[in-house]
Every structure is written in structure tokens, then in C-alpha cells.
Motif scaffolding. Structure first.
Motif, PDB file in Angstrom:
ATOM      1  N   LYS A   1       0.750  -1.312   0.018  1.00  0.00           N
ATOM      2  CA  LYS A   1      -0.057   0.121   0.012  1.00  0.00           C
ATOM      3  C   LYS A   1       0.965   1.167   0.000  1.00  0.00           C
ATOM      4  N   ASP A   2       1.861   1.216   0.896  1.00  0.00           N
ATOM      5  CA  ASP A   2       3.024   2.384   0.777  1.00  0.00           C
ATOM      6  C   ASP A   2       4.297   1.708   0.735  1.00  0.00           C
ATOM      7  N   ILE A   3       4.785   1.927  -0.248  1.00  0.00           N
ATOM      8  CA  ILE A   3       6.045   1.208  -0.526  1.00  0.00           C
ATOM      9  C   ILE A   3       7.477   2.159   0.518  1.00  0.00           C
ATOM     10  N   ASP A   4       6.972   3.452   0.572  1.00  0.00           N
ATOM     11  CA  ASP A   4       8.167   4.217   1.456  1.00  0.00           C
ATOM     12  C   ASP A   4       7.958   3.734   2.867  1.00  0.00           C
ATOM     13  N   ALA A   5       6.960   3.598   3.324  1.00  0.00           N
ATOM     14  CA  ALA A   5       6.626   3.288   4.875  1.00  0.00           C
ATOM     15  C   ALA A   5       6.752   1.776   5.066  1.00  0.00           C
ATOM     16  N   ASP A   6       6.426   1.028   4.164  1.00  0.00           N
ATOM     17  CA  ASP A   6       6.579  -0.559   4.444  1.00  0.00           C
ATOM     18  C   ASP A   6       7.534  -1.444   3.720  1.00  0.00           C
TER      19      ASP A   6
ATOM     20  N   GLN B   1       4.095  -0.471  -5.661  1.00  0.00           N
ATOM     21  CA  GLN B   1       2.920   0.171  -4.768  1.00  0.00           C
ATOM     22  C   GLN B   1       1.627   0.155  -5.302  1.00  0.00           C
TER      23      GLN B   1
ATOM     24  N   LYS C   1      -2.757   0.465  -5.085  1.00  0.00           N
ATOM     25  CA  LYS C   1      -4.054   0.724  -4.222  1.00  0.00           C
ATOM     26  C   LYS C   1      -4.644  -0.708  -4.207  1.00  0.00           C
TER      27      LYS C   1
ATOM     28  N   LEU D   1      -2.187  -3.809   3.800  1.00  0.00           N
ATOM     29  CA  LEU D   1      -1.199  -3.280   3.571  1.00  0.00           C
ATOM     30  C   LEU D   1      -0.097  -3.962   2.680  1.00  0.00           C
TER      31      LEU D   1
END
Length: 119
Positions: free
Chosen positions: A69-74, A98, A100, A107
């Protein structure tokens, strides 16, 4: 050539076997309340169960596509769980993107292609 489908409904099969290859649909965790590490662990447990039902295992994974869902965060948290789960020397071809995903609480989703053991 015979095509075998497991856990099939009107829309999709969770597993398709054909000519020595096993294709898993995108797998997600059962509980979306956890962080990416918890969801990744649970998703990988589901993948192991499906591979076992298909007659193969994680040492025979050929390709993996991971959707975050969020490649930067996860990315780092997912990779930490992935690296612990994957047996040494068995790294598949892999892509991580990443996306949707179908539910905002999801996630991570993982799709797998694996080889069946030689007959």
C-alpha cells in the motif's frame, strides 16, 4: 494438458496447477488490524499452507510479486519478515510495487509462482 484448480469460486481460484507449475492468487493476511510485519507474516503463513496443499513448498518458489500500500513506509518492514521466512539460497525472481489494494486496511498482498517437485 490437465489444469487443476483449488479453492475455486465463480471469480477466482486460490491455486492453479498446470504442467509442473503452481500459481497462487494474490494472498493477504486474515487480520488487517496489524502493521505491515504482522500482515506479511500472516500472508506468508497462508502462502505456505496453499503451497503445501498444492504439493510443493517455499523452497520451490520461482517468482513473487509483492504489492505494498505504501512502499516508502512499509518496504523495510516487509523485507525484514520476508528475509526471515525465505530459506537461504531459495530467493525467487521478485518484484515489489506500490498499489492501491482492494481494502484500505490491506498493507501487503503477495502473488506466487512455484514449481512442483519432479515426478
Amino acid at each position: 494438458m490437465t489444469i487443476e484448480r483449488l479453492h475455486t469460486d465463480a471469480r477466482m481460484s486460490l491455486v492453479v496447477k498446470h504442467q509442473g507449475t503452481v500459481y497462487l492468487s494474490g494472498e493477504v493476511a486474515n487480520d488487517f488490524a496489524g502493521d505491515v510485519q504482522q500482515q506479511t507474516r500472516e500472508t506468508l503463513q497462508n502462502i505456505e499452507r496453499l503451497l503445501d496443499q498444492a504439493g510443493t513448498d517455499k523452497t520451490r518458489i520461482l517468482s513473487a510479486t509483492l504489492y505494498l500500500k505504501d512502499i516508502d513506509a512499509d518496504f523495510a518492514g516487509m523485507n525484514q519478515v520476508w528475509d526471515q521466512w525465505l530459506p537461504q539460497g531459495c530467493a525467487p525472481a521478485r518484484a515489489t510495487v506500490q498499489a492501491k489494494l482492494y481494502d484500505p486496511a490491506v498493507l501487503v498482498e503477495i502473488s506466487i509462482i512455484a514449481a512442483l517437485p519432479d515426478a
